[in-house]
Every structure is written in C-alpha cells, then in structure tokens.
Design an enzyme around this catalytic site. Sequence first.
Site, PDB file in Angstrom:
ATOM      1  N   ARG A  78       0.828  -1.147  -0.136  1.00  0.00           N
ATOM      2  CA  ARG A  78      -0.056  -0.024   0.146  1.00  0.00           C
ATOM      3  C   ARG A  78       0.938   1.163   0.291  1.00  0.00           C
ATOM      4  O   ARG A  78       0.512   2.165  -0.488  1.00  0.00           O
ATOM      5  CB  ARG A  78      -0.815  -0.020   1.210  1.00  0.00           C
ATOM      6  CG  ARG A  78      -2.205  -1.190   1.117  1.00  0.00           C
ATOM      7  CD  ARG A  78      -3.091  -0.889   2.342  1.00  0.00           C
ATOM      8  NE  ARG A  78      -4.227  -1.923   2.376  1.00  0.00           N
ATOM      9  CZ  ARG A  78      -5.166  -1.529   1.381  1.00  0.00           C
ATOM     10  NH1 ARG A  78      -5.267  -0.498   0.878  1.00  0.00           N
ATOM     11  NH2 ARG A  78      -6.004  -2.561   1.535  1.00  0.00           N
ATOM     12  N   SER A 151      -3.009  15.100 -18.293  1.00  0.00           N
ATOM     13  CA  SER A 151      -4.133  13.945 -18.482  1.00  0.00           C
ATOM     14  C   SER A 151      -4.307  13.705 -19.970  1.00  0.00           C
ATOM     15  O   SER A 151      -3.754  14.065 -20.626  1.00  0.00           O
ATOM     16  CB  SER A 151      -5.278  14.823 -17.909  1.00  0.00           C
ATOM     17  OG  SER A 151      -5.802  15.711 -18.642  1.00  0.00           O
ATOM     18  N   CYS A 152      -5.398  12.948 -20.019  1.00  0.00           N
ATOM     19  CA  CYS A 152      -5.579  12.405 -21.694  1.00  0.00           C
ATOM     20  C   CYS A 152      -6.032  13.676 -22.099  1.00  0.00           C
ATOM     21  O   CYS A 152      -5.674  13.767 -23.566  1.00  0.00           O
ATOM     22  CB  CYS A 152      -6.590  11.077 -21.442  1.00  0.00           C
ATOM     23  SG  CYS A 152      -8.180  11.505 -20.562  1.00  0.00           S
ATOM     24  N   THR A 153      -6.819  14.402 -21.582  1.00  0.00           N
ATOM     25  CA  THR A 153      -7.377  15.574 -22.180  1.00  0.00           C
ATOM     26  C   THR A 153      -6.575  16.625 -22.674  1.00  0.00           C
ATOM     27  O   THR A 153      -6.614  17.255 -23.575  1.00  0.00           O
ATOM     28  CB  THR A 153      -8.664  16.129 -21.510  1.00  0.00           C
ATOM     29  OG1 THR A 153      -9.466  15.053 -21.309  1.00  0.00           O
ATOM     30  CG2 THR A 153      -9.593  17.230 -22.429  1.00  0.00           C
ATOM     31  N   HIS A 179     -16.103  13.204 -23.623  1.00  0.00           N
ATOM     32  CA  HIS A 179     -15.556  12.059 -23.342  1.00  0.00           C
ATOM     33  C   HIS A 179     -16.341  10.867 -22.683  1.00  0.00           C
ATOM     34  O   HIS A 179     -17.226  10.670 -22.249  1.00  0.00           O
ATOM     35  CB  HIS A 179     -14.908  12.736 -21.820  1.00  0.00           C
ATOM     36  CG  HIS A 179     -13.547  11.805 -21.300  1.00  0.00           C
ATOM     37  ND1 HIS A 179     -13.846  10.774 -20.841  1.00  0.00           N
ATOM     38  CD2 HIS A 179     -12.263  12.466 -21.236  1.00  0.00           C
ATOM     39  CE1 HIS A 179     -12.496  10.373 -20.625  1.00  0.00           C
ATOM     40  NE2 HIS A 179     -11.703  11.277 -20.714  1.00  0.00           N
ATOM     41  N   THR A 212     -13.275  19.370 -15.800  1.00  0.00           N
ATOM     42  CA  THR A 212     -11.973  19.245 -16.526  1.00  0.00           C
ATOM     43  C   THR A 212     -10.977  20.232 -16.036  1.00  0.00           C
ATOM     44  O   THR A 212     -11.333  21.341 -16.219  1.00  0.00           O
ATOM     45  CB  THR A 212     -12.139  18.547 -17.939  1.00  0.00           C
ATOM     46  OG1 THR A 212     -10.661  18.599 -18.242  1.00  0.00           O
ATOM     47  CG2 THR A 212     -12.408  19.985 -18.796  1.00  0.00           C
TER      48      THR A 212
END
Length: 336
Positions: A78, A151-153, A179, A212
Amino acid sequence: MVVKVGINGFGRIGRLAFRRIQNIEGVEVTRINDLTDPNMLAHLLKYDTTQGRFDGTVEVKEGGFEVNGNFIKVSAERDPENIDWATDGVEIVLEATGFFAKKEAAEKHLHANGAKKVVITAPGGNDVKTVVFNTNHDILDGTETVISGASCTTNCLAPMAKALHDAFGIQKGLMTTIHAYTGDQMILDGPHRGGDLRRARAGAANIVPNSTGAAKAIGLVIPELNGKLDGAAQRVPVPTGSVTELVVTLDKNVSVDEINAAMKAASNDSFGYTEDPIVSSDIVGVSYGSLFDATQTKVMEVDGSQLVKVVSWYDNEMSYTAQLVRTLEYFAKIAK
C-alpha cells in the site's frame, strides 16, 4: 542498455502501458505493484473489452506472472516506501494508481530501496514539470526525479492549441471534451464514492456533465496560454473514444483552409491529421495523443470579428498511454 520499469497501479492505464512497452526495444517491465490478486490482474491483461485481447501469453506463477516467457514480479504494498523496486532493478516507476499524483507522494518511490525516477500518469501540480510529448518534452533536462504526463484531455488539447497559437495567436478560448465514461462513474444509479451527484448516475445511460482541469492546466504545458483557456466535460455513453472541441478568438482573421494547413504542417507521431469523416469507434486504439479532424473546422465572422472552432479526437485510454510511454522512453534516455 535495457531500462527497467516498475508499474504502480495495474488499472486501465497501467495495463495498457504494459502492453505498449512489450513492443519497445530497450525498455522492459520487471515489477508491478497492485493490491489486486495476480490472477485477476493476469486475466484483465489478457482480455480487454475496448482494446482487444493481449497479443502474447500470460501465465500466473508464484509471486507474479510470466508474459511471453518473461517473469514479472507482482507485489501488493500500500505504501510506495515499502516497495523494493531496486531488487528488480527498477529505474523508472510509472505511478498509475491515481493516489500518489503529487510530487511529495510520488517521491516515496525514491526512498529506501527505491527507483531513480517517477512518471505520474495524472496532472501533478505546479511543482513538477508537466509534459505532453512532442509539444513541450524539450523542457526536460534529465535531472528531474518526478514528472507528470498530464491528463488524457490535456494531451489531446495541447498540440492542437499550440499549433493554432503558433500560427495565428490565441487570445482566449473555451474547450469542451465529449468524453467516454470512466471507472469513476456508476454503472447503475447509486451513491458515488466522491459524493458527486452526477457521477452517481448510470454512466452508460446518460450524458453526464463533469469538470475538467485540462484547459486550465494548459498553462503548465504552454506558458503563453496560461489563463487564456477554460473548459468543461460531457461524459457520454461510450466505453472509450473521446473528442475535444476548442472555440477561440485569434489575433488575426483566418480561413478554414489556413487553419487546416497549419494543423497538417504541425502533425507528427503524437499529433495526427485526418480529412476522413470518422466517428469515435474509428479512433479506438490509435497511438496519436491527438488526431485533428479537418472536416470539423469552423470559422464564423460577424462585423469583421471571428470565432474559430477546431476539433481533435483521442482514445482517452490508448492515445494517452502511447504519449506516456513516449515520455517515459525519452525521460529514460536523457536521465542524469
């Protein structure tokens, strides 16, 4: 020389990054850390609803699994400080859990018997360099210990915004990402763990407005655009395949043809260009971080003042993963 990589978090991005790394010479994954049972991880690596079956063999072994004949140790720690990356020669960690996305948390991988570098698969904040490959990767000098792959965006928006700004100058703009739904939404209506009333609704049955940070984060990638863009997201009922619309005012008046020509000239391995009338399923699995759609460029003029809209597609899973792996590979090459 082989660069050894560890992956912390074997979810959507972790597994797809593992897949892509299998095809890169000189980079190999030697350890995975995830709290999930190795049998489950191996199954999810082999079979993927949106990206298809894994092209290779996966066998569960004691302490991990064997992929194409190579053993990869799987641990379940963890706390990143307790992961003994060094035992497996790990030099760079791909931090893909989403829980250690800030610099101080990500640096735990570097402590004790840790790794040398960390690439965060999420926005990392103002105190780490945020990299969109082929847009600003030249800001890296190799001395960094922790970087963010954004980020992907942001990886979709940044190359399109940069090409537009470099050619014509962006004054201000608003973006919307349409999205695909993601794992942080409910399948059926039910309490959302983060308390979001909209993401508590069935993701595959609704258009779900969402926030976003991609537009505001653009300033971390393209400093000249800091504070000039804002935006929002609309989550829609598809499992992957997304599109970003950017509406801007520019420093000069332009035509549709001029915009498309500038985008085509800026295209590269990360920023694609198409004039085909594609739909979202056509971009599932693409390796472009952003695929500009010239058929959707619009220029509206009223009393000599223009409003411009440009559109780019992305597979919010694979497009982003491809960019992360490009960044990781480059980071490894320049490491000091």
